[in-house]
Write a protein that holds these residues in place. Sequence first.
Motif, mmCIF file in Angstrom:
data_model
loop_
_atom_site.group_PDB
_atom_site.id
_atom_site.type_symbol
_atom_site.label_atom_id
_atom_site.label_comp_id
_atom_site.label_asym_id
_atom_site.label_seq_id
_atom_site.Cartn_x
_atom_site.Cartn_y
_atom_site.Cartn_z
ATOM 1 N N PRO A 40 5.900 2.757 20.104
ATOM 2 C CA PRO A 40 6.890 3.735 20.106
ATOM 3 C C PRO A 40 6.373 4.594 18.641
ATOM 4 O O PRO A 40 7.295 6.030 18.951
ATOM 5 C CB PRO A 40 7.968 2.795 19.364
ATOM 6 N N ASP A 44 7.443 8.694 19.610
ATOM 7 C CA ASP A 44 8.252 9.350 19.183
ATOM 8 C C ASP A 44 7.877 10.315 18.696
ATOM 9 O O ASP A 44 7.852 11.572 17.970
ATOM 10 C CB ASP A 44 9.049 8.334 17.994
ATOM 11 N N ARG A 45 5.857 10.690 17.525
ATOM 12 C CA ARG A 45 5.803 11.052 17.124
ATOM 13 C C ARG A 45 5.056 12.235 17.928
ATOM 14 O O ARG A 45 5.333 13.495 18.636
ATOM 15 C CB ARG A 45 4.016 10.772 16.685
ATOM 16 N N SER A 47 6.594 13.637 20.805
ATOM 17 C CA SER A 47 7.935 13.764 21.650
ATOM 18 C C SER A 47 8.154 14.905 20.129
ATOM 19 O O SER A 47 8.750 16.123 20.912
ATOM 20 C CB SER A 47 9.109 12.769 21.591
ATOM 21 N N ASP A 48 7.858 14.949 18.902
ATOM 22 C CA ASP A 48 8.221 15.881 18.068
ATOM 23 C C ASP A 48 6.734 17.003 18.119
ATOM 24 O O ASP A 48 6.967 17.674 17.443
ATOM 25 C CB ASP A 48 8.672 15.715 16.999
ATOM 26 N N GLU A 92 12.270 -1.446 22.958
ATOM 27 C CA GLU A 92 12.035 -0.191 22.602
ATOM 28 C C GLU A 92 10.419 0.534 22.584
ATOM 29 O O GLU A 92 10.582 1.968 22.796
ATOM 30 C CB GLU A 92 11.935 -0.815 20.701
ATOM 31 N N SER A 96 10.252 3.856 24.316
ATOM 32 C CA SER A 96 9.536 4.456 24.477
ATOM 33 C C SER A 96 8.787 5.718 25.310
ATOM 34 O O SER A 96 9.106 7.093 24.842
ATOM 35 C CB SER A 96 9.108 4.355 22.921
ATOM 36 N N GLU A 99 11.769 7.639 27.499
ATOM 37 C CA GLU A 99 11.855 8.376 26.624
ATOM 38 C C GLU A 99 11.742 9.389 25.665
ATOM 39 O O GLU A 99 11.837 10.783 25.105
ATOM 40 C CB GLU A 99 13.099 8.128 26.020
ATOM 41 N N CYS A 100 10.382 9.498 26.162
ATOM 42 C CA CYS A 100 8.922 10.181 25.592
ATOM 43 C C CYS A 100 9.771 11.665 26.184
ATOM 44 O O CYS A 100 9.893 12.076 27.334
ATOM 45 C CB CYS A 100 7.776 10.343 25.508
ATOM 46 N N THR A 101 9.741 12.878 25.111
ATOM 47 C CA THR A 101 10.373 13.654 26.058
ATOM 48 C C THR A 101 9.396 14.904 26.639
ATOM 49 O O THR A 101 9.526 15.900 27.537
ATOM 50 C CB THR A 101 10.393 15.206 24.680
#
Length: 261
Positions: A40, A44-45, A47-48, A92, A96, A99-101
């Motif tokens: 995750p 998460d990184r 994704s941004d 999670e 992750s 749900e990654c963008t």
Amino acid sequence: MADLDLKTVKCEVIDEHIALVRLDNPPVNAHSSQMIADIPAMFDRLSDLDEIRSVVLTGEGRAFCAGADLKERSSGAPEPGAYWRNSRGGREAYHSIRECTKPVVGAINGPALGGGLAIAASCDILIASERALLGLPEIDVGLMGGQRHAMRLFSHSRLRMMALTGQRIPGPELYRTGVVEACVPPGELIDAALAIARNLAAKSPVALQMAKGSLNAIEEMSLRDGYRYEQNLTNQLGKTEDSKEAMRAFAEKRAPVFKGR
């Protein structure tokens, strides 16, 4: 771009807009407590990071991910709360990826078992090596898990055969039954996955993020509610610069130039 590598999950940026992520926990990339923290953190990184538009996820070495780290699980009595913490961490880690963008192409290079199957099933598009295997071996090692994720990939009878007997499905059979988009020789796997990732990265980042978010959201909606959700997103997307650019490029018979807004 800053170094994105973590202890058990490595990342290489390809062609500016593609992240090639490798699970790297020798010898078989079992998901230890470290890995289920690193996954995750990595996604998460990604994704941004606006410069990343698509992701390829694979395993280092001969396995994609062999599932739970049985050696870690059997090393002494767990401390109070460890079961709940580890279970939450696993959930999670899988979510992750889902749900990654950015869309994630799963390149299954070898066995993806139990939790490894759950990782693969959390990707958006799958491609397999001829050495790939998907399986749920928990019945033979005193565990359970991965069944709900496998349900997204397999039919009723096949899923129960896998869960109740430990049957493993090889890459060619995964392709024959439509679980993966292609099954290729091991040496061609990453190039084939990157070809898909490049196709994705050429799309509007705004449209990709909305389309993936929509697919995730409507998966458990009714037909009426799901389509209404898509219609509302279509209205939102139409107001973006990327949408207007896509329409202009189509009318002018040229390649669009997307800016991600």
